[in-house]
Design a protein around this motif. Structure first.
Motif, short mmCIF file in Angstrom:
data_model
loop_
_atom_site.label_atom_id
_atom_site.label_comp_id
_atom_site.label_asym_id
_atom_site.label_seq_id
_atom_site.Cartn_x
_atom_site.Cartn_y
_atom_site.Cartn_z
N THR A 41 0.95 -1.39 -0.10
CA THR A 41 0.36 -0.23 -0.11
C THR A 41 1.02 1.26 0.13
N GLY A 42 0.26 2.26 -0.59
CA GLY A 42 1.44 3.12 -0.36
C GLY A 42 0.66 4.59 -1.40
N THR A 43 1.15 5.84 -2.26
CA THR A 43 -0.12 6.72 -2.31
C THR A 43 1.02 7.45 -3.85
N LEU A 44 0.55 7.39 -4.49
CA LEU A 44 1.04 7.64 -5.78
C LEU A 44 0.51 9.04 -6.41
N GLY A 45 1.59 10.37 -7.23
CA GLY A 45 0.14 11.17 -7.25
C GLY A 45 -0.73 11.88 -6.45
N GLY A 46 -0.50 11.51 -5.40
CA GLY A 46 -2.05 11.88 -4.10
C GLY A 46 -3.21 10.67 -3.65
N VAL A 47 -2.25 9.65 -4.68
CA VAL A 47 -3.68 8.41 -5.34
C VAL A 47 -3.50 7.79 -4.51
N GLU A 48 -4.54 7.21 -3.22
CA GLU A 48 -4.17 5.68 -2.56
C GLU A 48 -4.47 4.14 -3.52
N MET A 49 -3.51 4.26 -3.05
CA MET A 49 -2.90 2.77 -3.88
C MET A 49 -2.34 1.73 -3.19
N ALA A 50 -2.66 0.52 -4.34
CA ALA A 50 -2.53 -1.46 -3.54
C ALA A 50 -1.61 -2.03 -4.12
N PHE A 51 -0.85 -2.37 -4.16
CA PHE A 51 -0.12 -3.62 -5.21
C PHE A 51 -0.71 -5.05 -5.02
N LEU A 52 -0.49 -5.91 -5.92
CA LEU A 52 -1.15 -6.86 -5.32
C LEU A 52 -0.61 -7.84 -6.09
N PRO A 53 0.54 -8.45 -6.08
CA PRO A 53 1.72 -9.48 -7.59
C PRO A 53 0.92 -10.32 -7.37
N ARG A 54 0.05 -10.91 -8.61
CA ARG A 54 -0.86 -12.39 -8.44
C ARG A 54 -0.44 -13.25 -8.63
N HIS A 55 1.18 -14.30 -8.65
CA HIS A 55 1.97 -15.52 -8.47
C HIS A 55 2.07 -15.17 -7.28
N GLY A 56 2.25 -14.03 -6.55
CA GLY A 56 3.27 -13.47 -5.15
C GLY A 56 4.92 -13.41 -5.62
N ARG A 57 5.57 -12.79 -4.95
CA ARG A 57 6.69 -12.44 -4.65
C ARG A 57 7.14 -13.60 -4.81
N GLY A 58 8.86 -13.43 -5.82
CA GLY A 58 9.34 -15.32 -6.14
C GLY A 58 8.44 -16.07 -7.34
#
Length: 290
Positions: A41-58
């Motif tokens: 989770t975090g922000t980018l350009g003032g927009v709240e964002m979430a990032f989920l790696p579909r296959h998992g890290r690795g």
């Protein structure tokens, strides 16, 4: 108006979003099991964002074993309103060449070994997926890709196969010639259907890595070539994603295509016949109507 919270589900070649500010990996518990990984989770350009790696890290989850229901439920629990799916794909069209992006607007679901709905015995629901992606969100992805300097195609049909093996030549020709598919992948279904059930706007960006086995030059392609294209596509995807907050803004109106009202008349089971155990599992996905 609602506050925009944008999620990106990253596919092969995209396991991290380094540009997010105030970054934090968070664990989310769901009634459908654990998601593919923690969610960034975090922000980018003032927009709240979430990032989920579909296959998992690795890359630990095969396409058939991705916990699709848990992934969508987890994003909904985090307050996500809009989901961008980014995934690698093969192409059935000469003009959709390796390195190109395709903003998918239709699917053929040819998967068979996956849980495809949050609903079932005790609470039956039928949502429309006649138009399975959100045109508003797809337009934003198209504009962002163009601004990022990516060769991009607006519209295409994605054939979702079970995998993990790739197509035979006979299958590839059938999908291309008889079924009219444009690209092929293994992960956008049932993801798109579940996003619709969860009343999330969903757009699919398919990143072409190769021509599928129908192509006469397919046999000449080395795996190193595909990996090189996949790596380049990941860089392009990051540039595209970096433009999205400025195009979408921090606030959003109701979806003009009613993605966020998909359950309005979908639940068929009478209130007095609904299973309380299943209703409890549906608290995030269908809480608005239940």
């Amino acid at each position: 108006m609602d506050k925009m919270k944008l999620a990106v589900i990253g596919g092969s070649g995209l396991y991290e979003l380094e540009a997010l500010e105030d970054r934090r990996w968070v664990s989310v518990d769901t009634p459908w099991g654990a998601p593919s990984d923690e969610i960034l989770t975090g922000t980018l350009g003032g927009v709240e964002m979430a990032f989920l790696p579909r296959h998992g890290r690795g890359h630990v989850h095969s396409p058939s074993e991705v916990p699709y229901r848990a992934n969508i439920d987890a994003l909904k629990r985090l307050g996500v309103t809009d989901v961008i799916s980014v995934s690698a794909c093969g192409s059935f069209r000469e003009e959709m060449a390796p390195g190109d992006f395709v903003i998918v607007d239709q699917f053929i679901d040819h998967t068979f070994a996956r849980d495809k709905s949050f609903f079932g015995t005790g609470c039956v629901a039928h949502v429309s997926v006649a138009h399975p992606t959100c045109p508003r969100l797809g337009d934003a992805c198209h504009a962002a890709a163009r601004e990022a300097g990516v060769r991009v195609h607006r519209g295409g049909t994605y054939l979702a196969m079970e995998g993990p093996q790739f197509s035979t030549m006979a299958e590839s020709r059938m999908y291309r010639e008889a079924w009219g598919a444009d690209v092929i992948g293994m992960t956008n279904m049932p993801e798109a259907k579940l996003a619709r059930e969860a009343e999330l706007c969903y757009a699919s960006v398919a990143m072409v890595t190769d021509f599928d086995s129908w192509h006469p030059d397919h046999g000449a392609v080395e795996i190193s070539d595909i990996i090189r294209v996949m790596s380049g596509n990941g860089d392009k995807a990051r540039r595209m994603i970096g433009r999205l907050p400025f195009l979408l803004g921090t606030q959003r109106d109701r979806c003009p295509h009613n993605c966020d009202r998909a359950l309005e008349h979908a639940i068929m089971t009478a209130p007095d016949r609904r299973d309380p155990t299943l209703l409890a599992r549906l608290d995030a996905v269908a809480g608005r109507v239940l």
